[in-house]
Design a protein around this motif. Structure first.
Motif, PDB file in Angstrom:
ATOM      1  N   SER A 137      -6.611   6.697  -8.344  1.00  0.00           N
ATOM      2  CA  SER A 137      -7.429   6.645  -7.129  1.00  0.00           C
ATOM      3  C   SER A 137      -6.927   7.622  -6.080  1.00  0.00           C
ATOM      4  O   SER A 137      -5.752   8.040  -6.081  1.00  0.00           O
ATOM      5  CB  SER A 137      -7.431   5.237  -6.540  1.00  0.00           C
ATOM      6  N   SER A 143      -5.893  -1.310  -5.057  1.00  0.00           N
ATOM      7  CA  SER A 143      -5.723  -2.143  -3.862  1.00  0.00           C
ATOM      8  C   SER A 143      -4.264  -2.506  -3.637  1.00  0.00           C
ATOM      9  O   SER A 143      -3.831  -2.722  -2.502  1.00  0.00           O
ATOM     10  CB  SER A 143      -6.561  -3.419  -3.982  1.00  0.00           C
ATOM     11  N   TRP A 187      -5.966  -3.393   2.625  1.00  0.00           N
ATOM     12  CA  TRP A 187      -7.161  -3.501   1.780  1.00  0.00           C
ATOM     13  C   TRP A 187      -7.892  -4.772   2.197  1.00  0.00           C
ATOM     14  O   TRP A 187      -7.478  -5.876   1.866  1.00  0.00           O
ATOM     15  CB  TRP A 187      -6.787  -3.553   0.308  1.00  0.00           C
ATOM     16  N   ASN A 246     -10.761  -7.516  -5.821  1.00  0.00           N
ATOM     17  CA  ASN A 246      -9.608  -6.986  -6.550  1.00  0.00           C
ATOM     18  C   ASN A 246      -8.960  -8.043  -7.439  1.00  0.00           C
ATOM     19  O   ASN A 246      -7.738  -8.087  -7.596  1.00  0.00           O
ATOM     20  CB  ASN A 246      -8.587  -6.399  -5.583  1.00  0.00           C
ATOM     21  N   SER A 256     -16.220   3.670  -7.755  1.00  0.00           N
ATOM     22  CA  SER A 256     -15.122   4.024  -8.660  1.00  0.00           C
ATOM     23  C   SER A 256     -15.112   5.528  -8.930  1.00  0.00           C
ATOM     24  O   SER A 256     -14.049   6.150  -8.982  1.00  0.00           O
ATOM     25  CB  SER A 256     -15.250   3.252  -9.982  1.00  0.00           C
ATOM     26  N   TYR A 269     -10.998  -2.357  -8.657  1.00  0.00           N
ATOM     27  CA  TYR A 269     -10.114  -2.007  -7.537  1.00  0.00           C
ATOM     28  C   TYR A 269      -8.769  -2.729  -7.589  1.00  0.00           C
ATOM     29  O   TYR A 269      -7.975  -2.644  -6.657  1.00  0.00           O
ATOM     30  CB  TYR A 269     -10.836  -2.314  -6.217  1.00  0.00           C
TER      31      TYR A 269
END
Length: 537
Positions: free
Chosen positions: A108, A198, A204, A137, A81, A194
């Motif tokens: 991100s 994602s 992903w 996710n 992260s 995530y």
């Protein structure tokens, strides 16, 4: 020798050189970030010296190989992260494998690049080996407690690998806050870190487990997206899995590093085959290292970064990776909001030294002389609300030393260390409780402050403590008085639910536990103890 033969020899040499070297690239169109999960810097350096990681070595020789130190928890969720955003957990909400939330939308590296270049013109890809702490996710959930058993069983089955074994390093405890609505209790489970990022990524994929599967899938996707600029995150899990299963100094851990290197090289070769080598930068780094000659990474802040970006010119920290990559793509780092916590590795670093410290968590060592000693009380966990109130009433500060007599799962000493930054020692007679405490100390990354010991509390010298916490029976509290008398003046004693006959408390407070609504009492005494004279009946 004929000119034709000489020409052919030169062509062969040039082709051979092209396959063995990674060209330095200053202004990339594409970047691939390789994640070697759990790769300890010292072990990587030793393997490099033995010539076992030729592709990493080539990358460093053509560019740079620098040290990366980790600030914060040395585990997977906290690590990736931080790497994939450039922020401390105060911004992302991801503190550790056990304390997390979805990284807020837009933070991100994937989302920033999609926004910068346009989702239809730029490709973002994540191919991830892990299932749980990197890649998963799941969205936030609200689960009725009467359904939780079924949910938990389903989750456990879902986390089984093909060989029937659990995913290494996966968490053991259910997360989330318990609430009550219209008389029905629910557990609010935070979404995975995530979850948001994602949704913004073109591809992903996670849970591939094996390096071969990760590497093969990455090369397939490179072929598919070769016509557009791209950012790939390629995550290998075998090093971390081998470390947990066999230990950092094991042959399996070393072999996993070699596997990471091999598949990193295969992906770089694919980029060359596609004619993109002069447009692509490569970065190899890790989320955390491993405790030396151990199976965990409670304190493992030493990793590395290798890249063919020759503008990188210094050692750095985990949060510096994303700013470095964004800068390489041409983004103006100074315009990013909120301001990044990391600094590009191409720029001077005037920050104070990274806050690192030695881990002091002891391995579970059972005192054989106590093997026949039975616990004086059964273990009943103290609700967290009561723990917080006990430490608050004791007026704990960072300069205190807290002793918890009968520490159970370690929640009081862990809370004291996390909330107040003080040192704490937990004592218990039950080896099972000792092991639980040690696991929680490691999970919460407080091994530099907390010690857990297998001891008979009635034999301890308590004179060094400033604060003593108790959850014993009334007669056991009385039995401790001769030891408590040796505490320094001003030392505080707090007890959950039970008084101390013959000693007048300074304060008594009632606490309602939020998890079940139970009523609890907390007693506070300050040394020297205020003893009362009991009248004979």
């Amino acid at each position: 020798m004929s000119r034709k033969v000489i020409y052919l020899l030169l062509v062969v040499c040039v082709l051979a050189l092209g396959r063995s070297a990674v060209a330095a690239v200053e202004k990339p169109q594409n970047i691939i970030l390789f994640g070697w999960d759990g790769a300890q810097r010292d072990h990587v350096n030793e393997a490099l010296a033995r010539g076992e990681l030729p592709n990493l070595k080539k990358l460093g020789e053509q560019g740079v190989y620098v040290k990366i130190d980790v600030e914060g928890t040395t585990d997977t969720k906290a690590g990736w992260s931080q790497i994939l955003t450039g922020y401390y957990p105060q911004v992302t909400g991801v503190y550790s494998n056990g304390r997390f939330q979805p990284v807020p939308e837009g933070l991100s590296i994937f989302e920033r690049l999609e926004k910068q270049f346009g989702a239809d013109k730029f490709v973002t890809v994540a191919v991830i080996g892990k299932k749980a702490h990197c890649g998963a996710n799941d969205p936030p959930q609200k689960i009725r407690l009467d359904n939780e058993g079924a949910e938990k069983d389903a989750a456990a089955k879902k986390k089984k690998r093909a060989d029937g074994k659990p995913d290494p390093g996966a968490g053991k405890q259910r997360q989330g806050k318990i609430i009550e609505e219209n008389g029905v209790k629910y557990r609010l489970i935070p979404g995975q870190p995530y979850y948001n990022m994602s949704k913004a990524v073109d591809v992903w994929e996670f849970g591939l487990t094996l390096d071969e599967k990760v590497g093969t899938r990455a090369t397939e996707l490179l072929e598919k997206y070769k016509g557009k600029p791209f950012f790939f995150f390629v995550h290998f899990a075998e090093v971390d899995h081998s470390g947990h299963q066999k230990g950092e100094n094991s042959e399996e851990y070393n072999d996993a590093l070699i596997s990471n290197d091999k598949w990193t090289g295969k992906i770089i070769d694919k980029v060359k085959e596609l004619g993109l080598a002069d447009k692509t930068q490569f970065y190899v780094t890790a989320d955390h290292g491993f405790n030396e000659d151990a199976n965990g990474h409670s304190f493992a802040p030493y990793v590395f970064l290798a890249t063919n970006n020759k503008n990188v010119n210094r050692d750095g920290r985990r949060q510096d990776v994303t700013p470095t990559i964004l800068e390489a793509y041409g983004l103006d780092i100074n315009k990013i909001e909120p301001k990044l916590d990391g600094i590009p590795l191409t720029k001077p670093d005037n920050r104070p030294a990274a806050k690192l410290g030695p881990a002091k968590t002891k391995k579970s060592v059972v005192d054989e002389s106590l093997k026949d000693r039975k616990p004086d009380v059964i273990f009943v966990p103290t609700p967290q609300d009561v723990v917080d109130k006990m430490l608050e009433m004791a007026n704990v500060t960072k300069d205190d030393l807290v002793y918890d007599l009968g520490c159970g799962d370690g929640r009081i000493v862990v809370t004291a260390a996390k909330k107040y930054g003080c040192k704490a020692i937990g004592y218990d007679i039950n080896p099972k409780r000792i092991q639980e405490s040690l696991e929680n100390v490691e999970k919460d990354n407080v091994g530099n402050l907390v010690t857990i010991e297998h001891k008979d509390i009635f034999t301890l010298d308590l004179s060094k403590a400033n604060v003593v916490t108790l959850y014993l029976l009334p007669d056991l509290n009385v039995k401790l008085i001769p030891q408590l008398d040796k505490l320094k003046p001003g030392s505080r004693i707090v007890s959950h639910d039970f008084a101390m006959r013959g000693v007048k408390p300074d304060k008594v407070v009632e606490v309602t536990a939020s998890d079940n609504g139970g009523e609890h009492t907390v007693y506070l005494w300050t040394c020297p103890l205020n003893k009362t004279i009991e009248k004979e009946e």
